[in-house]
Scaffold this motif. Structure first.
Motif, PDB file in Angstrom:
ATOM      1  N   LEU A 169      26.600  61.247  93.198  1.00  0.00           N
ATOM      2  CA  LEU A 169      26.669  62.120  94.371  1.00  0.00           C
ATOM      3  C   LEU A 169      25.302  62.321  95.018  1.00  0.00           C
ATOM      4  CD1 LEU A 169      29.136  64.888  93.192  1.00  0.00           C
ATOM      5  CD2 LEU A 169      29.532  63.111  94.883  1.00  0.00           C
ATOM      6  N   ARG A 170      25.260  62.177  96.317  1.00  0.00           N
ATOM      7  CA  ARG A 170      24.048  62.480  97.090  1.00  0.00           C
ATOM      8  C   ARG A 170      24.119  63.875  97.685  1.00  0.00           C
ATOM      9  NH1 ARG A 170      22.888  59.875 101.502  1.00  0.00           N
ATOM     10  NH2 ARG A 170      25.004  59.307 102.013  1.00  0.00           N
ATOM     11  N   HIS A 171      25.293  64.530  97.567  1.00  0.00           N
ATOM     12  CA  HIS A 171      25.497  65.869  98.129  1.00  0.00           C
ATOM     13  C   HIS A 171      26.421  66.670  97.221  1.00  0.00           C
ATOM     14  CE1 HIS A 171      23.729  64.346 101.817  1.00  0.00           C
ATOM     15  NE2 HIS A 171      24.536  63.302 101.715  1.00  0.00           N
ATOM     16  N   ASN A 172      26.276  67.992  97.223  1.00  0.00           N
ATOM     17  CA  ASN A 172      27.149  68.872  96.457  1.00  0.00           C
ATOM     18  C   ASN A 172      28.563  68.841  97.019  1.00  0.00           C
ATOM     19  OD1 ASN A 172      24.856  69.695  95.061  1.00  0.00           O
ATOM     20  ND2 ASN A 172      24.607  71.552  96.265  1.00  0.00           N
ATOM     21  N   ILE A 173      29.527  69.147  96.137  1.00  0.00           N
ATOM     22  CA  ILE A 173      30.921  69.214  96.579  1.00  0.00           C
ATOM     23  C   ILE A 173      31.489  70.595  96.218  1.00  0.00           C
ATOM     24  CG2 ILE A 173      33.226  68.236  96.435  1.00  0.00           C
ATOM     25  CD1 ILE A 173      32.076  65.690  95.373  1.00  0.00           C
ATOM     26  N   LYS A 174      31.279  71.575  97.070  1.00  0.00           N
ATOM     27  CA  LYS A 174      31.985  72.851  96.920  1.00  0.00           C
ATOM     28  C   LYS A 174      33.337  72.719  97.608  1.00  0.00           C
ATOM     29  CE  LYS A 174      27.835  75.677  96.984  1.00  0.00           C
ATOM     30  NZ  LYS A 174      26.993  76.503  97.848  1.00  0.00           N
ATOM     31  N   VAL A 225      39.455  67.018  89.696  1.00  0.00           N
ATOM     32  CA  VAL A 225      38.625  67.486  88.593  1.00  0.00           C
ATOM     33  C   VAL A 225      37.133  67.496  88.936  1.00  0.00           C
ATOM     34  CG1 VAL A 225      40.265  66.833  86.808  1.00  0.00           C
ATOM     35  CG2 VAL A 225      38.551  65.185  87.541  1.00  0.00           C
ATOM     36  N   PHE A 226      36.701  66.747  89.909  1.00  0.00           N
ATOM     37  CA  PHE A 226      35.280  66.693  90.219  1.00  0.00           C
ATOM     38  C   PHE A 226      34.853  67.685  91.302  1.00  0.00           C
ATOM     39  CE2 PHE A 226      37.347  63.083  92.341  1.00  0.00           C
ATOM     40  CZ  PHE A 226      37.108  63.396  93.673  1.00  0.00           C
ATOM     41  N   CYS A 227      35.735  68.552  91.749  1.00  0.00           N
ATOM     42  CA  CYS A 227      35.350  69.600  92.698  1.00  0.00           C
ATOM     43  C   CYS A 227      34.297  70.486  92.028  1.00  0.00           C
ATOM     44  CB  CYS A 227      36.565  70.434  93.094  1.00  0.00           C
ATOM     45  SG  CYS A 227      37.819  69.491  93.980  1.00  0.00           S
ATOM     46  N   GLY A 228      33.258  70.831  92.772  1.00  0.00           N
ATOM     47  CA  GLY A 228      32.179  71.653  92.221  1.00  0.00           C
ATOM     48  C   GLY A 228      31.012  70.850  91.676  1.00  0.00           C
ATOM     49  N   LYS A 229      31.108  69.528  91.683  1.00  0.00           N
ATOM     50  CA  LYS A 229      30.005  68.692  91.198  1.00  0.00           C
ATOM     51  C   LYS A 229      28.791  68.855  92.110  1.00  0.00           C
ATOM     52  CE  LYS A 229      31.843  65.998  87.852  1.00  0.00           C
ATOM     53  NZ  LYS A 229      31.259  65.651  86.599  1.00  0.00           N
ATOM     54  N   LYS A 230      27.614  68.619  91.537  1.00  0.00           N
ATOM     55  CA  LYS A 230      26.348  68.799  92.247  1.00  0.00           C
ATOM     56  C   LYS A 230      25.695  67.452  92.567  1.00  0.00           C
ATOM     57  CE  LYS A 230      26.287  73.311  91.538  1.00  0.00           C
ATOM     58  NZ  LYS A 230      26.890  74.110  92.516  1.00  0.00           N
ATOM     59  N   ARG A 278      37.153  58.624 104.884  1.00  0.00           N
ATOM     60  CA  ARG A 278      35.887  59.350 104.865  1.00  0.00           C
ATOM     61  C   ARG A 278      36.072  60.658 104.112  1.00  0.00           C
ATOM     62  NH1 ARG A 278      31.174  59.082 107.752  1.00  0.00           N
ATOM     63  NH2 ARG A 278      32.049  57.458 109.040  1.00  0.00           N
ATOM     64  N   LEU A 279      35.161  60.914 103.162  1.00  0.00           N
ATOM     65  CA  LEU A 279      35.112  62.188 102.456  1.00  0.00           C
ATOM     66  C   LEU A 279      33.889  62.949 102.940  1.00  0.00           C
ATOM     67  CD1 LEU A 279      35.819  60.944  98.821  1.00  0.00           C
ATOM     68  CD2 LEU A 279      37.356  62.308 100.238  1.00  0.00           C
ATOM     69  N   THR A 280      34.080  64.188 103.400  1.00  0.00           N
ATOM     70  CA  THR A 280      32.968  65.026 103.850  1.00  0.00           C
ATOM     71  C   THR A 280      32.983  66.344 103.082  1.00  0.00           C
ATOM     72  OG1 THR A 280      34.288  65.896 105.678  1.00  0.00           O
ATOM     73  CG2 THR A 280      32.845  64.041 106.172  1.00  0.00           C
ATOM     74  N   ASN A 281      31.813  66.961 102.971  1.00  0.00           N
ATOM     75  CA  ASN A 281      31.733  68.230 102.248  1.00  0.00           C
ATOM     76  C   ASN A 281      31.703  69.406 103.217  1.00  0.00           C
ATOM     77  OD1 ASN A 281      29.103  68.418 103.204  1.00  0.00           O
ATOM     78  ND2 ASN A 281      28.134  68.316 101.198  1.00  0.00           N
ATOM     79  N   GLU A 282      31.436  70.602 102.672  1.00  0.00           N
ATOM     80  CA  GLU A 282      31.439  71.825 103.469  1.00  0.00           C
ATOM     81  C   GLU A 282      30.395  71.836 104.575  1.00  0.00           C
ATOM     82  OE1 GLU A 282      28.878  72.392  99.836  1.00  0.00           O
ATOM     83  OE2 GLU A 282      30.860  71.574 100.219  1.00  0.00           O
ATOM     84  N   ASP A 283      29.357  71.026 104.445  1.00  0.00           N
ATOM     85  CA  ASP A 283      28.311  70.927 105.469  1.00  0.00           C
ATOM     86  C   ASP A 283      28.597  69.806 106.465  1.00  0.00           C
ATOM     87  OD1 ASP A 283      26.841  73.014 104.245  1.00  0.00           O
ATOM     88  OD2 ASP A 283      25.992  71.590 102.815  1.00  0.00           O
ATOM     89  N   HIS A 284      29.793  69.222 106.404  1.00  0.00           N
ATOM     90  CA  HIS A 284      30.219  68.112 107.260  1.00  0.00           C
ATOM     91  C   HIS A 284      29.362  66.867 107.046  1.00  0.00           C
ATOM     92  CE1 HIS A 284      32.838  70.977 109.208  1.00  0.00           C
ATOM     93  NE2 HIS A 284      31.799  71.778 109.383  1.00  0.00           N
TER      94      HIS A 284
END
Length: 160
Positions: free
Chosen positions: A69-74, A105-110, A138-144
């Motif tokens: 991961l290059r970015h957190n996944i909240k 299961v990987f939600c919350g990974k850093k 495409r998968l994006t996180n809370e910061d888009h």
């Protein structure tokens, strides 16, 4: 000896290809079905596989996917486009991770952690459409910010 190693390293760095494209990976290739993918994130490739092409034509099949991961996944959002002849004909989106409600299961990974998923995936369709087309995922996180993205090329000549 150390000077020659440094010289080789410098030459390798100078003559590296500046291409931002990743190679095309083959997911599977059987009689009438081929699936390939290429990461569309210029900074990161990832690993993806299935057991057999024929498994994809079932309602649920097993996959394996891995990356760092290059970015957190909240929070994690999925967007998938079906593209035929360069035109988007169908778009699907889903929230995969959000506070208090996580489907994976990987939600919350850093950032920096390994993401590895092995298990079933249900497409929610009864058959893979016939033809030659692209599926852009495409998968994006809370910061888009893009966590992962890929363009899957599907060539399906199965007659259901």
């Amino acid at each position: 000896m150390k000077t020659s190693n440094i010289l080789v390293l410098i030459l390798v760095l100078l003559y590296m290809d500046d291409s931002t494209e990743w190679p095309t990976h083959t997911v599977c290739k059987e009689d009438n079905l081929e699936i390939h993918y290429k990461s569309c994130d210029p900074q990161q490739d990832f690993a993806f596989s299935i057991d057999r092409c024929s498994d994809v034509t079932t309602h649920t099949f097993n996959i394996r996917a891995a990356m760092i991961l290059r970015h957190n996944i909240k929070e994690l959002y999925l967007k998938v486009d079906l593209i035929i002849n360069g035109k988007t004909v169908l778009t699907y989106s889903e929230t995969l991770c959000e506070p208090g409600h996580s489907k994976l299961v990987f939600c919350g990974k850093k950032k920096g952690e390994h993401l590895y998923y092995e298990g079933p995936v249900t497409l929610g369709i009864k058959e893979i459409p016939q033809g030659d087309y692209t599926i852009a995922a495409r998968l994006t996180n809370e910061d888009h910010v893009t966590v992962a993205c890929a363009d899957f090329t599907v060539k399906n000549y199965l007659d259901y």
